[in-house]
Every structure is written in C-alpha cells, then in structure tokens.
Design an enzyme around this catalytic site. Sequence first.
Site, mmCIF file in Angstrom:
data_model
loop_
_atom_site.group_PDB
_atom_site.id
_atom_site.type_symbol
_atom_site.label_atom_id
_atom_site.label_comp_id
_atom_site.label_asym_id
_atom_site.label_seq_id
_atom_site.Cartn_x
_atom_site.Cartn_y
_atom_site.Cartn_z
ATOM 1 N N ASP A 13 -16.598 97.886 -32.751
ATOM 2 C CA ASP A 13 -17.571 99.261 -32.470
ATOM 3 C C ASP A 13 -19.039 98.953 -31.939
ATOM 4 O OD1 ASP A 13 -15.449 100.840 -33.495
ATOM 5 O OD2 ASP A 13 -16.117 100.313 -35.357
ATOM 6 N N LYS A 16 -18.421 98.259 -26.720
ATOM 7 C CA LYS A 16 -17.858 97.615 -25.499
ATOM 8 C C LYS A 16 -17.422 98.503 -24.489
ATOM 9 C CE LYS A 16 -14.756 95.656 -28.360
ATOM 10 N NZ LYS A 16 -15.679 96.000 -29.682
ATOM 11 N N GLY A 40 -10.752 102.140 -29.958
ATOM 12 C CA GLY A 40 -11.137 103.472 -29.449
ATOM 13 C C GLY A 40 -12.485 103.483 -28.553
ATOM 14 N N HIS A 41 -12.270 103.815 -27.276
ATOM 15 C CA HIS A 41 -13.617 103.768 -26.393
ATOM 16 C C HIS A 41 -13.413 105.198 -26.243
ATOM 17 C CE1 HIS A 41 -12.999 99.874 -25.759
ATOM 18 N NE2 HIS A 41 -12.230 99.665 -24.963
ATOM 19 N N GLN A 223 -11.573 95.509 -30.818
ATOM 20 C CA GLN A 223 -12.369 95.161 -31.906
ATOM 21 C C GLN A 223 -13.531 94.072 -32.052
ATOM 22 O OE1 GLN A 223 -8.478 94.836 -32.166
ATOM 23 N NE2 GLN A 223 -8.745 97.012 -32.436
HETATM 24 P P1 IMP Z 1 -5.836 97.386 -38.363
HETATM 25 O O1 IMP Z 1 -6.207 96.829 -36.771
HETATM 26 O O2 IMP Z 1 -5.529 98.894 -38.064
HETATM 27 O O3 IMP Z 1 -4.715 96.386 -38.828
HETATM 28 O O4 IMP Z 1 -7.055 97.407 -39.328
HETATM 29 C C1 IMP Z 1 -7.660 96.043 -39.533
HETATM 30 C C2 IMP Z 1 -9.016 96.207 -39.904
HETATM 31 O O5 IMP Z 1 -9.886 96.116 -38.579
HETATM 32 C C3 IMP Z 1 -9.674 97.473 -40.689
HETATM 33 O O6 IMP Z 1 -10.667 96.948 -41.510
HETATM 34 C C4 IMP Z 1 -9.823 98.341 -39.376
HETATM 35 O O7 IMP Z 1 -11.065 99.272 -39.958
HETATM 36 C C5 IMP Z 1 -10.623 97.372 -38.522
HETATM 37 N N1 IMP Z 1 -10.314 97.858 -37.098
HETATM 38 C C6 IMP Z 1 -9.273 98.059 -36.413
HETATM 39 N N2 IMP Z 1 -9.558 98.202 -35.065
HETATM 40 C C7 IMP Z 1 -10.942 98.568 -35.153
HETATM 41 C C8 IMP Z 1 -11.698 98.752 -34.037
HETATM 42 O O8 IMP Z 1 -11.456 99.144 -33.024
HETATM 43 N N3 IMP Z 1 -13.170 98.985 -34.603
HETATM 44 C C9 IMP Z 1 -13.598 98.663 -35.576
HETATM 45 N N4 IMP Z 1 -12.629 98.302 -36.819
HETATM 46 C C10 IMP Z 1 -11.556 98.164 -36.317
#
Ligand code: IMP
Length: 424
Positions: A13, A16, A40-41, A223
């Site tokens: 977040d 990007k 998510g963008h 991420q």
């Molecule tokens: P997962 O990727 O859904 O398995 O989540 C694993 C961890 O990564 C959790 O703490 C999520 O909140 C975090 N996470 C996954 N995608 C994002 C993102 O796009 N932005 C911020 N945190 C993310």
Amino acid sequence: MSVQIIVGAQWGDEGKGKIVDLMSEQAEVVARYQGGANAGHTIVINGKKYVLHLIPSGILHDDVQCVIGNGVVIDPIALLHEIKTLEDNGISIKGRLFISHRAHLIMPYHKMLDVAREKSSGKAIGTTGRGIGPAYIDKASRVGIRIVDLLDRTILEEKLRTNLAEKNVLLRRMYDIDGLDVEKIVAEYVEFDNLIDEYITDTTVLLHNAIKEGKNVLLEGAQGALLDMDHGTYPFVTSSNPTSGGACTGLGVPPTAVDTVIGVVKAYCTRVGNGPFPTELNDAVGEELRRVGHEFGATTGRPRRCGWLDIPALNYSVMVNGITDFALTKLDVLNDFAEIKLAIGYSVHGKRTKFFPADVQTLEKVEVEYETLPGWQCSLAGIREYDALPQNARAYIERIEELTGARVAMVSTSPDREDTIIRN
Ligand code: IMP
C-alpha cells in the site's frame, strides 16, 4: 531502453499504482510478477473510482502492453470483473493484455480454505481471504492447476479430481464445510478459458522479445518487501516474493536484464493484517495519519495500522531489493503535523541491533529510537518542483536519503498524477 523493477519497500500500500501509472507514460510494457487479487490499485476512470487487483495499472495508457506473469495467481472471477470494468469504460484491452500460460489459478477451494484456516487459527495472519496462500501451497506441492491446463478439458478434470479428493476431506472433516463438485468447477473454468483464451500466451518469450527490441519495460510487484515470504516478517507475510528477485522468477526475466530497482516508500508506515510493526502509533497521531491518508485497505476495506517511517526496516528493504532510487509517496499526508518522527534505530535490552530481526518475537519487543524533525505545516498541493517544497519538507527528504543511501527520485504530493516531483 530500460528494464526497471518497481517494488513496495514497506508492508504494501505504498502507492505503487500511482507510480506505475505515471511511469507507464514512458513504458511500452508493464508486467506484474507475483501475488494475486489480494493487491488493489485504486484508479480513476471518467471521474469514477475502480480497484484493479490483477491487471497492471499501465492498462490505462492506450499504447502500453500489460502482462500478468507466471508468478501471479489468477482468480478468474476477479480477472473477468476487471476486464469487464475496463471494457465498459471504453478502455480497450484487446491485443494489449497478455496472460502467462504458466500462471497458477485460484480455485474455489483455495478461497474456502484461506478463510476457514484463518477462522480456526489461534494465530491468524489477517489474510485478505482471497485464496492466495492455499494457491501457492498447491503450486509448491506440485498439484496446482495452471492456465495451460484449461486448454485440455481432460487434463483439467483429472487434476481437479486429484485435488478434490484431498480438499473435500479437509473441508468436511477439519472445517465442517460441504465439499465441492468436480463437474461444476470444470464447467466454470472451461467457460473462463473461452473468455480469456485470446490473452493467453508465453509471456516469457514476449518479455524477452520486448527487451531484445530495446523497449522500456516496467516489472511491477504487488504488496511490499516486508510481506515477502522469505525476507518479510514471517509468518506474518504473504505467500510470494514481492522483493525484486521475485520479478526474475515471476516473469522469467534474468537478473542481468534489469537496469534499476525503484522502491516505492510511503512518507510514513502502514500495515494491514497482523504482525510486528515497531513504529505503530496506537494513539491520536496514528488516528490522524489514518484519517488524513485514507488508510483503509483497497481490497478488504480494513483500517490500516499507521506509524512513523521506519529507517531500520527501510534499510533492510533497500539491501534486499537493491534499491537505488525511491519514489516517496503521500508526503502531503504529513502537511499538518508540527513534528514528524523518524525511527533511526532498534535496540533489544538496551543494545542496538545490527540486523533487522528475523523473528517476530524480537521485532515485537524492540525499543525504537526516534529522531524528531519539524513539520512544514502548509499544503504541498500543486508543487511540482523540488526546490519549491518548503525547507522542512526538503530536510525530511534529505534526511531519509542520508540515512538510507538511496536517492529520492520522485515525490508524490497528492493523489493526482500531475502532483509528482520528478528529480533527475
Ligand atoms: P494474503 O496475501 O491474503 O495471504 O495476506 C497475507 C498478509 O499480507 C496479510 O497481512 C495481508 O493483510 C497482507 N497483504 C496482502 N496483500 C496486501 C496488499 O496488497 N497490501 C497490503 N497488505 C497486503
């Protein structure tokens, strides 16, 4: 020509989307290398906000080719929704979207298992519930179903039967959830294949040709580095490699082809989900960062945890990613703060740590040393030249450069594409 990797340097977040969108003006190809619909963008089309999860935001530029690489895990529902949203808004993706036939698919049981595991776990990760972890588990277990498997119904059915023989037992016995039906899923995924067939290709070859032809290529991570499965705050991480090395494995682009790694850094820190966060502010200042920065997850809407910029964590990220340049985002969120703090070191039992701790137990109890800088307390709106920034804002930026050894090459001063300072 250049091949540049854009990585999130914190916990995701970092903004990007805006930086990739801006850099896409100079790019011919933008390729996403890992993650899935957990990212998510937020983008604005005709004044309306949409969230893209899988398709790179470069798609908004008519002449940019967009690649979803082999390292990405693809959720058919999310992808079809995005394709439709773009088409409904007059953005043509035909001949511009390319999906790797080596990419793995998110299956319905991945999402069910993700949610069920989190619910039943005493130590939830706080995942997005999008099936990301279970899909990468299957990839590593060598039972994953890939885009290429959609091309042959018999193979798809066979692989699905093998998977469901195990998954249905898990769902029923461990989580008390009804099992799934092979035929129904086959029918849905064959239909999905019909809809995306024209976009499927060998994206590795496409990228190699683009690089050979001297095109400008952006390799986009989702991420952030501190959520990296190997280098992040394990086990509170995602299940892929957002760090720059992930660009090579997630796209089949060799390290020798990469020219630069740009780290996108938010002017403060945020984190969604659970896990250590040394500079987290559980007070009115943290609330204020969340309110001003609109810090709510683009995928899940969850409030993001907020805190001061963490230099030890950032330096670790610079080292692991090979970052030479930063794109500093959301500097304007700090506009009204009289004082801004920068974490400059961690100690454990009064002793400065030399390394970024590998275990969450240590990271959770580090004592953070802060440096306090005066705020600028004025709006940065419309500032597009570095020298036009208030002196205190420049001092903040230059202190970050001094402490990290990386150069702040871009500064974003509002969500608008135009409100970005580009330093040579
Ligand atoms: P997962 O990727 O859904 O398995 O989540 C694993 C961890 O990564 C959790 O703490 C999520 O909140 C975090 N996470 C996954 N995608 C994002 C993102 O796009 N932005 C911020 N945190 C993310």
